[in-house]
Design an enzyme around this catalytic site. Structure first.
Site: not given
Length: 274
Positions: A155, A168
Site C-alpha cells: 500500500s 496497518y
C-alpha cells in the site's frame, strides 16, 4: 478492437505459459482479490479460492467453472488463526500451484491506543504472519518446479509511518520490504515477485477500517495493472492516484511525509469522533 483482443490473448498465453495450470488467491471473495482471481480465470488458470465467505466463494466457483472451463477449489478459512494456513497447505499439497496471489488483508484506523488489541493482533496475523508462511511454503515449491510467481499486496501507506493508521501502515511496510528483497533474491531461481502498492481503493476495505474515501481506485484496474507488471518490476503503483500520492511526497524528508500522511488520515477518520 483487434488490437485489444490481441493484447488480451497475449496476457492469457503469457500467464498460463509462465505459471502453469494452477493459482491460489487469498482474499478472493471481494475487492482486489476477487478481481485478481477473475483475471486469472479469464486466462484459463485453475484456481484455489481462499476467503472466509464460503457461500460467496462457492457461487464464484460454480459460475467460473462453467464460464471459463476451469477447475476451482474453494477453501473457506480464517487466516487470522494459526490453523488457517495449515488447511490451505494440506488441501493444496497435490496441486501444481505456480502462482500465489496473497491479497487477503484488512486494516484499522483511528487512534492506535483506542483500537482493541485483539483487532490489531488479527490484522498482524492476516497481513503478515499468514502471508509470510504462504510465501515461504509456495516459494519452496516454486524452486522445485523451476518457476513461479508471487503477488504481495502492499500500500502507499507502507512507504512511511502513517498516523491514525499506524499499525496497518506498519504491516504494509513489512510486506513492501519483503517483496522488494524477494524480487532480487528469487529472480535467479525463475520466481517472479511483485509488491502491488495501490492508493485508496473501492474494495470494501475502507468500510471495515472505518475510513471515508474521496478519490479512489477501481479494484479491476489494480488487479490488471499488477498482473501485467508481474515479472517486470519489484513494485507497481497501480493507477494515477497511487502515483500522484506517492511521487508528490517522494522528495520530502521522511518526517514531513509522516506528518502529511497523518493529516490525510486524520481527515479520513474524523467522523469516528462523532
Amino acid at each position: 478492437m483487434q488490437s485489444i483482443n490481441s493484447r488480451n490473448q497475449y496476457r492469457v498465453s503469457n500467464l498460463s505459459r509462465r505459471y502453469g495450470s494452477w493459482a491460489i488467491v487469498t482474499g478472493a471473495s471481494s475487492g482486489i482479490g476477487r478481481e485478481m482471481a477473475l483475471r486469472l480465470a479469464e486466462a484459463g488458470l485453475n484456481l484455489v479460492l481462499v476467503a472466509r465467505s464460503q457461500n460467496v466463494l462457492e457461487q464464484m466457483a460454480v459460475d467460473w467453472r462453467d464460464r471459463y472451463a476451469i477447475e476451482v477449489k474453494v477453501l473457506a478459512v480464517d487466516l487470522s488463526i494459526l490453523s488457517g494456513n495449515k488447511i490451505i497447505l494440506d488441501e493444496t499439497k497435490y496441486l501444481d500451484i505456480g502462482l500465489l496471489v496473497a491479497a487477503a488483508g484488512f486494516g484499522t484506523s483511528g487512534a492506535f491506543l483506542e483500537s482493541p488489541i485483539e483487532a490489531e493482533m488479527e490484522m498482524l496475523n492476516v497481513n503478515c504472519r499468514s502471508l509470510l508462511e504462504l510465501t515461504w511454503h509456495f516459494g519452496q515449491s516454486f524452486i522445485k518446479r523451476g518457476n513461479g510467481g508471487i503477488v504481495l499486496m502492499s500500500s502507499i501507506v507502507g512507504f512511511q509511518g502513517t498516523p491514525f493508521a499506524a499499525h496497518y501502515a506498519a504491516t504494509k511496510a513489512y510486506v513492501q520490504t519483503l517483496a522488494e528483497a524477494l524480487y532480487v533474491e528469487l529472480a535467479p531461481m525463475g520466481i517472479d515477485v511483485i509488491a502491488s502498492a495501490p492508493g485508496p481503493t473501492n474494495s470494501g476495505f475502507a468500510d471495515r477500517a472505518g475510513m471515508k474515501l474521496g478519490m479512489a481506485l477501481n479494484p479491476v484496474d489494480v488487479a490488471q495493472a499488477t498482473l501485467d507488471a508481474l515479472g517486470k518490476k519489484p513494485t507497481i503503483l497501480p493507477g494515477f492516484i497511487s502515483k500522484l500520492l506517492t511521487y508528490s511526497l517522494a522528495f520530502l524528508p521522511r518526517w514531513a511525509r509522516v506528518q502529511i500522511m497523518g493529516g490525510v488520515m486524520r481527515d479520513m477518520t474524523r467522523h469516528q469522533n462523532g
